[in-house]
Design a protein around this motif. Structure first.
Motif, short mmCIF file in Angstrom:
data_model
loop_
_atom_site.label_atom_id
_atom_site.label_comp_id
_atom_site.label_asym_id
_atom_site.label_seq_id
_atom_site.Cartn_x
_atom_site.Cartn_y
_atom_site.Cartn_z
N LEU A 1 0.31 -7.09 11.79
CA LEU A 1 -0.37 -8.32 12.19
C LEU A 1 0.36 -9.01 13.34
CD1 LEU A 1 -1.59 -10.15 8.94
CD2 LEU A 1 -3.00 -9.33 10.84
N THR B 1 -6.87 -10.80 15.36
CA THR B 1 -6.31 -10.40 14.06
C THR B 1 -6.90 -11.25 12.94
OG1 THR B 1 -4.44 -11.93 14.25
CG2 THR B 1 -4.12 -9.69 15.08
N HIS C 1 -6.18 -11.75 8.46
CA HIS C 1 -5.68 -11.36 7.14
C HIS C 1 -6.84 -11.54 6.17
CE1 HIS C 1 -3.71 -12.71 3.23
NE2 HIS C 1 -3.65 -11.40 3.27
#
Length: 197
Positions: A43, A53, A55
Protein backbone atom coordinates in the motif's frame (compact mmCIF):
# COMPACT_ATOMS: atom_id res chain seq x y z
CA UNK A 1 -4.17 -2.12 -20.87
CA UNK A 2 -4.79 -0.54 -17.46
CA UNK A 3 -3.39 -2.75 -14.71
CA UNK A 4 -4.66 -3.03 -11.17
CA UNK A 5 -3.32 -5.22 -8.40
CA UNK A 6 -4.59 -7.03 -5.32
CA UNK A 7 -1.89 -7.54 -2.69
CA UNK A 8 -1.73 -8.64 0.94
CA UNK A 9 1.94 -8.10 1.73
CA UNK A 10 4.90 -6.85 -0.32
CA UNK A 11 3.32 -6.87 -3.78
CA UNK A 12 6.42 -8.04 -5.67
CA UNK A 13 4.53 -8.73 -8.92
CA UNK A 14 2.92 -5.29 -8.77
CA UNK A 15 6.32 -3.67 -8.31
CA UNK A 16 7.90 -5.69 -11.13
CA UNK A 17 5.11 -4.96 -13.62
CA UNK A 18 4.94 -1.27 -12.71
CA UNK A 19 8.69 -0.95 -13.26
CA UNK A 20 8.34 -2.72 -16.63
CA UNK A 21 5.59 -0.28 -17.67
CA UNK A 22 7.67 2.73 -16.73
CA UNK A 23 10.77 1.37 -18.47
CA UNK A 24 8.83 0.74 -21.69
CA UNK A 25 9.05 -3.07 -21.53
CA UNK A 26 5.28 -3.44 -21.07
CA UNK A 27 2.72 -1.40 -22.97
CA UNK A 28 0.34 -0.86 -20.08
CA UNK A 29 -0.50 1.67 -17.38
CA UNK A 30 -0.55 0.70 -13.68
CA UNK A 31 -3.55 2.45 -12.15
CA UNK A 32 -4.51 0.99 -8.77
CA UNK A 33 -3.74 -1.37 -5.91
CA UNK A 34 -6.12 -2.82 -3.32
CA UNK A 35 -4.96 -4.53 -0.14
CA UNK A 36 -6.88 -6.40 2.51
CA UNK A 37 -4.05 -5.58 4.95
CA UNK A 38 -3.82 -1.98 6.21
CA UNK A 39 -0.15 -2.54 7.13
CA UNK A 40 0.78 -4.02 3.77
CA UNK A 41 4.08 -2.61 2.47
CA UNK A 42 2.46 -2.75 -0.98
CA UNK A 43 0.00 0.00 0.00
CA UNK A 44 2.73 2.45 0.95
CA UNK A 45 4.78 1.59 -2.12
CA UNK A 46 1.76 2.00 -4.43
CA UNK A 47 0.91 5.42 -2.98
CA UNK A 48 4.49 6.59 -3.54
CA UNK A 49 4.37 5.17 -7.08
CA UNK A 50 1.30 7.27 -7.87
CA UNK A 51 -1.26 4.46 -8.03
CA UNK A 52 -4.72 4.85 -6.54
CA UNK A 53 -4.91 2.73 -3.40
CA UNK A 54 -7.57 1.32 -1.11
CA UNK A 55 -7.62 -0.82 2.02
CA UNK A 56 -10.69 -3.03 1.59
CA UNK A 57 -11.09 -5.95 3.96
CA UNK A 58 -13.62 -8.02 5.89
CA UNK A 59 -12.89 -5.79 8.91
CA UNK A 60 -14.51 -2.89 7.09
CA UNK A 61 -16.95 -4.95 4.99
CA UNK A 62 -17.94 -8.06 7.01
CA UNK A 63 -20.45 -9.19 4.38
CA UNK A 64 -18.50 -10.99 1.59
CA UNK A 65 -20.83 -9.74 -1.15
CA UNK A 66 -20.45 -6.16 0.08
CA UNK A 67 -16.66 -6.51 0.12
CA UNK A 68 -16.70 -8.00 -3.38
CA UNK A 69 -18.84 -5.09 -4.62
CA UNK A 70 -16.60 -2.50 -2.93
CA UNK A 71 -13.46 -3.95 -4.53
CA UNK A 72 -15.10 -4.05 -7.95
CA UNK A 73 -16.43 -0.49 -7.65
CA UNK A 74 -12.99 0.83 -6.72
CA UNK A 75 -11.26 -1.01 -9.58
CA UNK A 76 -13.84 0.10 -12.16
CA UNK A 77 -13.65 3.69 -10.94
CA UNK A 78 -9.85 3.56 -11.28
CA UNK A 79 -10.26 2.48 -14.92
CA UNK A 80 -8.71 -0.98 -14.51
CA UNK A 81 -9.28 -3.47 -17.30
CA UNK A 82 -6.78 -6.15 -16.20
CA UNK A 83 -6.27 -7.44 -12.67
CA UNK A 84 -3.14 -9.11 -11.29
CA UNK A 85 -2.99 -10.91 -7.97
CA UNK A 86 0.27 -10.01 -6.25
CA UNK A 87 0.38 -12.24 -3.20
CA UNK A 88 -3.30 -11.69 -2.41
CA UNK A 89 -4.28 -14.05 0.41
CA UNK A 90 -8.06 -14.00 0.00
CA UNK A 91 -10.45 -15.70 -2.38
CA UNK A 92 -11.79 -13.51 -5.16
CA UNK A 93 -15.51 -12.76 -5.02
CA UNK A 94 -17.89 -13.68 -7.86
CA UNK A 95 -18.51 -10.08 -8.97
CA UNK A 96 -14.81 -9.36 -9.46
CA UNK A 97 -14.33 -12.79 -11.10
CA UNK A 98 -17.12 -12.15 -13.57
CA UNK A 99 -16.11 -8.60 -14.43
CA UNK A 100 -12.44 -9.49 -15.02
CA UNK A 101 -13.02 -12.94 -16.57
CA UNK A 102 -10.11 -13.74 -18.92
CA UNK A 103 -8.25 -10.66 -17.60
CA UNK A 104 -7.45 -11.79 -14.04
CA UNK A 105 -4.01 -13.34 -13.51
CA UNK A 106 -2.27 -15.06 -10.63
CA UNK A 107 1.18 -16.55 -10.15
CA UNK A 108 1.53 -19.76 -8.17
CA UNK A 109 4.94 -20.97 -6.88
CA UNK A 110 4.83 -24.48 -8.34
CA UNK A 111 4.32 -26.26 -11.64
CA UNK A 112 0.54 -26.49 -11.58
CA UNK A 113 -1.44 -28.66 -11.36
CA UNK A 114 1.11 -30.11 -8.92
CA UNK A 115 1.05 -28.59 -5.42
CA UNK A 116 -1.96 -26.38 -6.05
CA UNK A 117 -5.45 -26.07 -4.61
CA UNK A 118 -6.97 -25.03 -1.32
CA UNK A 119 -4.41 -24.50 1.44
CA UNK A 120 -1.49 -24.49 -0.98
CA UNK A 121 0.12 -21.07 -0.72
CA UNK A 122 3.41 -19.52 0.30
CA UNK A 123 5.85 -21.74 2.16
CA UNK A 124 3.36 -24.62 2.20
CA UNK A 125 3.85 -25.06 -1.54
CA UNK A 126 7.64 -25.32 -1.31
CA UNK A 127 7.38 -27.67 1.68
CA UNK A 128 5.04 -29.89 -0.36
CA UNK A 129 7.47 -29.92 -3.30
CA UNK A 130 10.38 -30.89 -1.03
CA UNK A 131 8.34 -33.60 0.72
CA UNK A 132 7.24 -35.08 -2.60
CA UNK A 133 10.76 -35.72 -3.85
CA UNK A 134 10.10 -33.78 -7.09
CA UNK A 135 13.27 -33.01 -9.04
CA UNK A 136 11.92 -29.76 -10.44
CA UNK A 137 9.65 -26.96 -9.39
CA UNK A 138 8.97 -23.49 -10.72
CA UNK A 139 6.12 -21.05 -11.12
CA UNK A 140 2.89 -20.92 -13.10
CA UNK A 141 0.90 -17.91 -14.27
CA UNK A 142 -2.75 -18.77 -14.78
CA UNK A 143 -6.07 -17.08 -15.32
CA UNK A 144 -8.13 -16.98 -12.14
CA UNK A 145 -11.44 -18.81 -12.11
CA UNK A 146 -13.79 -19.89 -9.33
CA UNK A 147 -11.70 -23.02 -8.64
CA UNK A 148 -8.53 -22.54 -6.59
CA UNK A 149 -5.50 -22.70 -8.93
CA UNK A 150 -7.66 -24.32 -11.63
CA UNK A 151 -7.76 -21.60 -14.32
CA UNK A 152 -6.09 -21.96 -17.73
CA UNK A 153 -2.31 -21.80 -17.58
CA UNK A 154 -0.63 -18.96 -19.48
CA UNK A 155 3.06 -19.55 -18.77
CA UNK A 156 5.43 -21.66 -16.68
CA UNK A 157 9.07 -21.38 -15.67
CA UNK A 158 10.98 -24.39 -14.35
CA UNK A 159 13.78 -24.56 -11.81
CA UNK A 160 15.63 -27.61 -10.47
CA UNK A 161 15.11 -28.97 -6.99
CA UNK A 162 18.67 -29.62 -5.87
CA UNK A 163 19.96 -32.19 -3.37
CA UNK A 164 20.14 -30.53 0.02
CA UNK A 165 17.60 -27.85 -0.86
CA UNK A 166 15.83 -26.24 2.08
CA UNK A 167 12.60 -24.31 2.11
CA UNK A 168 14.57 -21.05 1.85
CA UNK A 169 16.89 -22.11 -0.98
CA UNK A 170 14.05 -23.53 -3.09
CA UNK A 171 11.81 -20.54 -2.43
CA UNK A 172 14.59 -18.12 -3.47
CA UNK A 173 15.16 -20.03 -6.72
CA UNK A 174 11.46 -19.97 -7.58
CA UNK A 175 11.04 -16.30 -6.63
CA UNK A 176 13.96 -15.41 -8.91
CA UNK A 177 11.93 -16.43 -11.98
CA UNK A 178 8.49 -15.16 -10.95
CA UNK A 179 8.79 -11.51 -11.95
CA UNK A 180 9.89 -12.10 -15.53
CA UNK A 181 7.40 -14.95 -15.91
CA UNK A 182 4.50 -12.70 -14.90
CA UNK A 183 5.79 -9.97 -17.19
CA UNK A 184 5.92 -12.40 -20.12
CA UNK A 185 2.37 -13.60 -19.44
CA UNK A 186 1.00 -10.04 -19.27
CA UNK A 187 2.88 -9.09 -22.45
CA UNK A 188 1.34 -12.06 -24.25
CA UNK A 189 -2.12 -11.20 -22.96
CA UNK A 190 -1.67 -7.62 -24.18
CA UNK A 191 -0.53 -8.86 -27.59
CA UNK A 192 -3.53 -11.18 -27.89
CA UNK A 193 -5.88 -8.35 -26.99
CA UNK A 194 -4.25 -6.01 -29.49
CA UNK A 195 -4.52 -8.64 -32.24
CA UNK A 196 -8.21 -9.14 -31.48
CA UNK A 197 -9.08 -5.45 -31.92
Amino acid sequence: MNLAFLASHGGSAARHLTAACREGRLSATPVALVSNNSRSPALGWAREAGLRTAHLSSARHPDPDELDAAILAFLVDAGADTLVLSGYMREIGPQVLTHFAGRLLNIHPSLLPRHGGRGMYGDRVHESVLASGDTESGATVHLVTAGIDEGPMLAQARVPVLPGDTLDTLKARVQAVEGDLMLRAVQELAAQRAAAT
